[in-house]
Scaffold this motif. Structure first.
Motif, PDB file in Angstrom:
ATOM      1  N   GLN A 157      52.673  28.254  36.687  1.00 30.64           N
ATOM      2  CA  GLN A 157      51.478  28.177  37.745  1.00 30.64           C
ATOM      3  C   GLN A 157      50.242  27.744  36.530  1.00 30.64           C
ATOM      4  O   GLN A 157      49.296  26.700  36.803  1.00 30.64           O
ATOM      5  N   ASN A 158      49.966  28.757  35.768  1.00 29.52           N
ATOM      6  CA  ASN A 158      48.662  28.662  34.794  1.00 29.52           C
ATOM      7  C   ASN A 158      48.589  28.064  33.549  1.00 29.52           C
ATOM      8  O   ASN A 158      47.637  28.106  32.813  1.00 29.52           O
ATOM      9  N   PRO A 214      47.615  33.721  49.397  1.00 28.93           N
ATOM     10  CA  PRO A 214      47.268  33.479  48.084  1.00 28.93           C
ATOM     11  C   PRO A 214      46.231  32.645  48.020  1.00 28.93           C
ATOM     12  O   PRO A 214      45.690  31.607  48.836  1.00 28.93           O
ATOM     13  N   CYS A 260      43.393  30.027  45.083  1.00 26.92           N
ATOM     14  CA  CYS A 260      43.110  29.784  43.541  1.00 26.92           C
ATOM     15  C   CYS A 260      41.449  29.631  43.731  1.00 26.92           C
ATOM     16  O   CYS A 260      40.930  29.092  44.390  1.00 26.92           O
ATOM     17  N   PHE A 296      44.803  32.885  40.040  1.00 24.15           N
ATOM     18  CA  PHE A 296      45.216  32.735  41.035  1.00 24.15           C
ATOM     19  C   PHE A 296      45.611  34.391  41.500  1.00 24.15           C
ATOM     20  O   PHE A 296      45.666  35.112  40.617  1.00 24.15           O
ATOM     21  N   SER A 317      45.890  37.184  45.215  1.00 21.39           N
ATOM     22  CA  SER A 317      45.684  37.494  46.773  1.00 21.39           C
ATOM     23  C   SER A 317      44.908  38.748  46.840  1.00 21.39           C
ATOM     24  O   SER A 317      45.006  39.730  45.831  1.00 21.39           O
ATOM     25  N   GLN A 377      46.971  35.780  37.792  1.00 20.49           N
ATOM     26  CA  GLN A 377      47.515  34.845  36.887  1.00 20.49           C
ATOM     27  C   GLN A 377      45.710  33.976  36.402  1.00 20.49           C
ATOM     28  O   GLN A 377      45.308  33.860  37.379  1.00 20.49           O
TER      29      GLN A 377
END
Ligand code: FAD
Length: 219
Positions: A9-10, A79, A81, A109, A111, A160
């Motif tokens: 993802q990152n 979550p 971003c 990222f 939550s 992240q």
């Protein structure tokens, strides 16, 4: 200093040499940025909302009205971003193709959860206030019970993160360097202008030092 793990993802795929994953680089950018943008998906529809924030250790604090859709979304444990961008300059190349921007940006990222405890809530609100105007919390009237009850405050753990940084001159094609075209960087910086006194001020009060000397640059 911690290093955020590179995940699917990152991990920066486009121009990975511009990528940083260490908390020192990432947190410095976050702390200099005035606002952030929070992205979230609701019923398959993406939304991006600009909002004030503060970083406290490895978390991002957001606050707003109890009725805020964004804050309700975060309070439900969904979550998000979050991104911030600092624009450092316009990169003027000889060719249009190689024009660019010098920047420092962060994408993260995580939550979150609601901050319920009154003391923790006040500490979080202080962090947000001090992020925007260091010194203000000590002078302004603090939130009363009614205002505190009307405010939601959330804390988002940074799971992240990555930073991407471009600096330096334009990178033109070899054959273009001899062209008679001005090339270089026009530096840009977020800077205050002169403070404007509120006409409704009932007393003659000097502009506080923390406003007169306001700067986003880290000390
Ligand atoms: C002011 C500014 C102007 C830009 N202008 C352009 C432009 O005109 N055209 C263009 O293609 N790109 C531009 N970029 C770069 C852009 O942000 C993306 O990095 C790039 O478009 C690649 O996107 P991608 O989804 O393919 O990235 P990928 O490399 O596939 O992204 C993978 C992951 O890397 C991380 N990441 C990606 N970009 C960033 C970032 N900027 N900062 C921190 N983490 C990041 C995220 O976690 C993301 O999920 C600009 C960036 C800034 C800050």
């Amino acid at each position: 200093m911690t290093e955020f793990p590179k995940t699917s993802q990152n991990r920066i795929k486009r121009l990975p040499k511009r990528g940083y994953y260490d908390s020192e680089t990432i947190y410095k950018i976050l702390d200099e940025a005035l606002i952030c943008h929070v992205g979230f998906v609701e019923n398959k529809q993406p939304f991006i909302i600009p909002i004030n924030f503060a970083r406290v250790n490895d978390t991002i604090i957001l606050h707003g009205a109890k009725a805020s859709r964004l804050l309700k979304h975060i309070e439900a444990g969904n979550p998000v971003c979050i991104e911030v961008t600092l624009v450092d300059g316009l990169v003027l190349a000889r060719s249009v193709f190689h024009h660019s921007i010098n920047y420092r940006s962060v994408v993260l990222f995580g939550s979150g959860q609601t901050i319920e405890d009154d003391q923790d809530k006040m500490a979080a609100l202080e962090a947000v206030t001090e992020h925007i105007v260091p010194g203000r919390w000590g002078e302004a009237r603090l939130p009363n019970r009614k205002e505190l009850n009307a405010t939601s405050v959330v804390s988002i753990r940074i799971d992240q993160a990555s930073a991407k940084v471009r600096s330096g001159p334009p990178g033109d094609e070899e054959e273009d360097y001899a062209l008679p075209i001005w090339a270089g960087v026009l530096p840009l910086q977020e800077m205050p202008l002169s403070p404007k006194r509120d006409e409704l001020m009932t007393q003659n009060i000097a502009v506080p030092k923390y406003i007169a000397k306001y700067s986003r640059k880290q000390k």
